[in-house]
Design a protein around this motif. Structure first.
Motif, mmCIF file in Angstrom:
data_model
loop_
_atom_site.group_PDB
_atom_site.id
_atom_site.type_symbol
_atom_site.label_atom_id
_atom_site.label_comp_id
_atom_site.label_asym_id
_atom_site.label_seq_id
_atom_site.Cartn_x
_atom_site.Cartn_y
_atom_site.Cartn_z
ATOM 1 N N ARG A 1 22.635 -1.111 -47.600
ATOM 2 C CA ARG A 1 23.792 -1.997 -47.509
ATOM 3 C C ARG A 1 23.529 -3.150 -46.536
ATOM 4 O O ARG A 1 22.665 -3.080 -45.657
ATOM 5 N N VAL A 2 24.326 -4.183 -46.672
ATOM 6 C CA VAL A 2 24.299 -5.324 -45.753
ATOM 7 C C VAL A 2 25.034 -4.947 -44.475
ATOM 8 O O VAL A 2 26.141 -4.388 -44.529
ATOM 9 N N MET B 1 25.113 -34.303 -48.773
ATOM 10 C CA MET B 1 24.822 -33.049 -49.466
ATOM 11 C C MET B 1 24.997 -31.882 -48.496
ATOM 12 O O MET B 1 24.403 -31.866 -47.431
ATOM 13 N N ARG B 2 25.826 -30.925 -48.873
ATOM 14 C CA ARG B 2 26.069 -29.755 -48.037
ATOM 15 C C ARG B 2 25.187 -28.600 -48.491
ATOM 16 O O ARG B 2 25.099 -28.300 -49.693
ATOM 17 N N GLU B 3 24.521 -27.961 -47.538
ATOM 18 C CA GLU B 3 23.699 -26.784 -47.804
ATOM 19 C C GLU B 3 24.040 -25.723 -46.769
ATOM 20 O O GLU B 3 24.449 -26.039 -45.656
ATOM 21 N N ILE B 4 23.815 -24.454 -47.143
ATOM 22 C CA ILE B 4 24.052 -23.336 -46.233
ATOM 23 C C ILE B 4 22.749 -22.570 -46.046
ATOM 24 O O ILE B 4 22.163 -22.083 -47.015
ATOM 25 N N VAL B 5 22.297 -22.508 -44.800
ATOM 26 C CA VAL B 5 21.138 -21.681 -44.467
ATOM 27 C C VAL B 5 21.669 -20.287 -44.160
ATOM 28 O O VAL B 5 22.575 -20.122 -43.340
ATOM 29 N N LEU B 6 21.099 -19.285 -44.820
ATOM 30 C CA LEU B 6 21.696 -17.948 -44.806
ATOM 31 C C LEU B 6 20.643 -16.882 -44.512
ATOM 32 O O LEU B 6 19.499 -16.982 -44.948
ATOM 33 N N ASP B 7 21.068 -15.844 -43.772
ATOM 34 C CA ASP B 7 20.210 -14.688 -43.547
ATOM 35 C C ASP B 7 21.080 -13.440 -43.482
ATOM 36 O O ASP B 7 22.251 -13.503 -43.094
ATOM 37 N N THR B 8 20.501 -12.320 -43.862
ATOM 38 C CA THR B 8 21.202 -11.034 -43.781
ATOM 39 C C THR B 8 20.316 -10.014 -43.072
ATOM 40 O O THR B 8 19.095 -10.162 -43.021
ATOM 41 N N GLU B 9 20.962 -8.975 -42.539
ATOM 42 C CA GLU B 9 20.267 -7.773 -42.075
ATOM 43 C C GLU B 9 20.849 -6.600 -42.850
ATOM 44 O O GLU B 9 22.028 -6.630 -43.235
ATOM 45 N N THR B 10 20.036 -5.586 -43.090
ATOM 46 C CA THR B 10 20.433 -4.492 -43.975
ATOM 47 C C THR B 10 20.004 -3.137 -43.406
ATOM 48 O O THR B 10 19.302 -3.060 -42.401
ATOM 49 N N THR B 11 20.409 -2.094 -44.108
ATOM 50 C CA THR B 11 20.009 -0.732 -43.698
ATOM 51 C C THR B 11 18.638 -0.359 -44.252
ATOM 52 O O THR B 11 18.122 0.720 -43.938
ATOM 53 N N GLY B 12 18.064 -1.177 -45.105
ATOM 54 C CA GLY B 12 16.772 -0.859 -45.712
ATOM 55 C C GLY B 12 16.335 -1.972 -46.634
ATOM 56 O O GLY B 12 16.812 -3.110 -46.520
ATOM 57 N N VAL B 13 15.460 -1.646 -47.566
ATOM 58 C CA VAL B 13 14.865 -2.682 -48.409
ATOM 59 C C VAL B 13 15.254 -2.570 -49.882
ATOM 60 O O VAL B 13 14.836 -3.409 -50.682
ATOM 61 N N ASN B 14 16.065 -1.575 -50.252
ATOM 62 C CA ASN B 14 16.395 -1.368 -51.661
ATOM 63 C C ASN B 14 17.910 -1.372 -51.861
ATOM 64 O O ASN B 14 18.591 -0.386 -51.592
#
Length: 237
Positions: A20-21, A1-14
């Motif tokens: 934006r990402v 089973m393949r899974e992708i652990v993912l995270d992002t950083e952004t310019t804010g919370v909305n």
């Protein structure tokens, strides 16, 4: 089973008000084992960087000014994640931002159903306890000393370890003594079970034990296992 652990950083919370990402980090798991295959990109948000956001991830507008825009990396990102489930800490936040970026490009958005929220997993397993990534690293003894700032790839790597612990530990399938082998040419992981031979232990009672048992039985008056049997004839000499 393949899974992708993912995270992002952004310019804010909305994501709906113009934030934006600015960074995406992904780590590939195969059968809950990290393969060493990852994907990472810094992204030019085409806008300013609020000071409060920069204080979180350390990414300035100047640093991001020569990075590709989201439209330039979207194809590579989608090629990497394919249709695999996405393991995300606070999934609604990251999914909301990614889908907002896809919507700007006229691309198909991703359903929330394909995401696994590790915050929800942690709160279910440890009700009332802190569920931040740092708190979970401390709980499971995962070294996060390099996490001076939030960074998408580093956080995805830490989350992969946290996710494994939330799933039940480093050997969730109870295959003890397994050896993980990575074939670099095709990127597959093979789990081979190592079996240790142990000679059978003797379990028959010794003559002394049998004799002691027989003496014990003779001392029992009217044993249940002899109920209904005719008493032995008594003779006098």
């Amino acid at each position: 089973m393949r899974e992708i652990v993912l995270d992002t950083e952004t310019t804010g919370v909305n994501a709906l008000s113009g934030d934006r990402v600015v960074e995406i980090g992904c780590v590939e798991l195969l059968n809950h084992v990290a393969t060493g295959n990852s994907w990472h990109a810094y992204i030019n948000p085409e806008r300013d960087m609020p000071a409060e956001a920069e204080a979180v991830h350390g990414l300035s507008a100047a640093f991001l000014s020569d990075k590709p825009v989201f439209a330039a990396v979207a194809g590579d990102f989608l090629d990497f994640i394919q249709d695999s489930p996405l393991i995300i800490h606070n999934a609604s936040f990251d999914m909301g931002f990614l889908n907002a970026e896809f919507t700007r490009l006229g691309l198909k958005t991703m359903p929330m159903a394909r995401s696994v929220d590790t915050v929800a997993m942690a709160r279910k397993r440890f009700p009332g306890a802190p569920a931040s990534l740092d708190a979970l690293c401390r709980r499971f003894g995962i070294d996060n000393s390099g996490r001076t700032y939030h960074g998408a790839l580093l956080d995805a790597q830490l989350l992969a370890e946290v996710y494994l612990e939330l799933m039940g530990g480093r050997q969730p399938d109870l295959v003890l003594g397994a050896t993980v082998v990575k074939t670099a040419d095709v990127g597959l992981v093979v789990v081979e079970e190592t079996r240790i031979f142990r000679a059978p232990r003797p379990h028959a009672a010794s003559p002394e034990e049998l004799e002691a048992h027989a003496a014990f039985l003779k001392a029992i008056k009217s044993p249940l296992w002899l109920a209904g049997e005719e008493p032995a004839a008594v003779t006098s000499g």
